[in-house]
Enzyme design. Structure first.
Site, short mmCIF file in Angstrom:
data_model
loop_
_atom_site.label_atom_id
_atom_site.label_comp_id
_atom_site.label_asym_id
_atom_site.label_seq_id
_atom_site.Cartn_x
_atom_site.Cartn_y
_atom_site.Cartn_z
N ASP A 83 0.14 -6.70 -0.20
CA ASP A 83 1.04 -6.43 -1.34
C ASP A 83 1.40 -7.67 -2.18
OD1 ASP A 83 0.93 -3.97 -0.13
OD2 ASP A 83 3.08 -3.74 0.18
N LYS A 89 -1.47 2.32 -0.47
CA LYS A 89 -0.52 3.02 0.40
C LYS A 89 0.73 3.38 -0.37
CE LYS A 89 1.29 -1.34 2.04
NZ LYS A 89 2.57 -1.21 1.33
N CYS A 114 6.40 -4.79 4.84
CA CYS A 114 4.99 -4.39 4.93
C CYS A 114 4.16 -5.28 5.85
CB CYS A 114 4.39 -4.28 3.54
SG CYS A 114 5.11 -2.87 2.66
C1 VGL Z 1 7.45 -3.22 0.42
C2 VGL Z 1 9.51 -2.27 0.15
C3 VGL Z 1 8.95 -1.21 -0.55
C4 VGL Z 1 6.64 -4.37 0.95
C5 VGL Z 1 6.87 -2.16 -0.26
O1 VGL Z 1 5.53 -4.60 0.45
O2 VGL Z 1 7.13 -5.06 1.88
N1 VGL Z 1 8.76 -3.26 0.63
N2 VGL Z 1 7.63 -1.18 -0.75
#
Ligand code: VGL
Ligand code: ZN
Length: 199
Positions: free
Chosen positions: A10, A108, A153
């Site tokens: 991410d 995801k 994540c």
């Molecule tokens: C994430 C909160 C919501 C992350 C993704 O990548 O850690 N955190 N969506």
């Protein structure tokens, strides 16, 4: 011999300063991540990829605020500001990330009713993303995780990676955390107890 893979989690604009769910210092890790990409044969990326109106967004729950927790059919869920809407600028990888070497991008969080922190299983802890099967078919036995956010994540992915039988390392120097109510310490403890190698 089983191969190793680097999984970059991410590293998207919305998790970097100026983004919708900015992680402090999120962009600082880009040079180190690029270095790790250069030195690793198999590189995979994850991409948080939500439809507009996703159930993890506070804006989908009238009267609720971001960073509160609510009860979803699958358990407690933290609510977030709208972020990483599929196809948006915020969902793009950080412009400095040398992502072109990646052999797979696993998306995801695209099911409207379930969030997904882990790259392996969604937050109902039952719905697989297909990543474990992909890694096994490719003969990959060890994974190193870097990216954002350490305590969401990255940590959920690392815990699932161990459970799925992969030798798992998290490079903490190439991660940054949200740290919501002590979540960083909690998740570091969980990773250590589960046998994740923390560097
Ligand atoms: C994430 C909160 C919501 C992350 C993704 O990548 O850690 N955190 N969506
Ligand atoms: Zn998300």
């Amino acid at each position: 011999m089983a191969a190793d893979a680097l999984i970059v989690v991410d590293l998207q604009n919305d998790f970097c300063p100026g983004g919708a769910l900015a992680v402090a210092g999120g962009d600082e890790i880009v040079p180190l991540v690029n270095d790790l990409i250069r030195h690793t044969e198999h590189v995979l990326l994850t991409q948080d990829w939500h439809p507009a109106g996703h159930s993890s967004f506070a804006s989908s729950h009238p009267g609720r605020q971001a960073f509160e927790s609510i009860d979803m059919p699958y358990g407690p869920q933290t609510l977030w500001p709208d972020h990483c809407i599929r196809g948006s600028k915020g969902a793009d990888f950080h412009t400095g990330l040398a992502w072109s070497k990646a052999e797979l991008v696993i998306r995801k969080g695209f099911r409207p009713g379930i969030d997904s922190y882990s790259a392996f299983f969604e937050n109902d802890r039952l719905t697989p993303t297909g990543l474990a099967g992909y890694l096994r078919e490719r003969g990959i036995g060890a994974v190193t995780l870097v990216g954002l956010a350490t305590d969401f994540c990255v940590a959920y992915s690392a815990l699932d990676a161990v459970k799925q039988g992969f030798a798992t390392t998290v490079r903490l120097d190439a991660c940054r955390a949200i740290d919501l109510g002590g979540s960083l310490d909690t998740m570091i403890g969980k990773m250590r107890d589960a046998g994740v190698t923390l560097i």
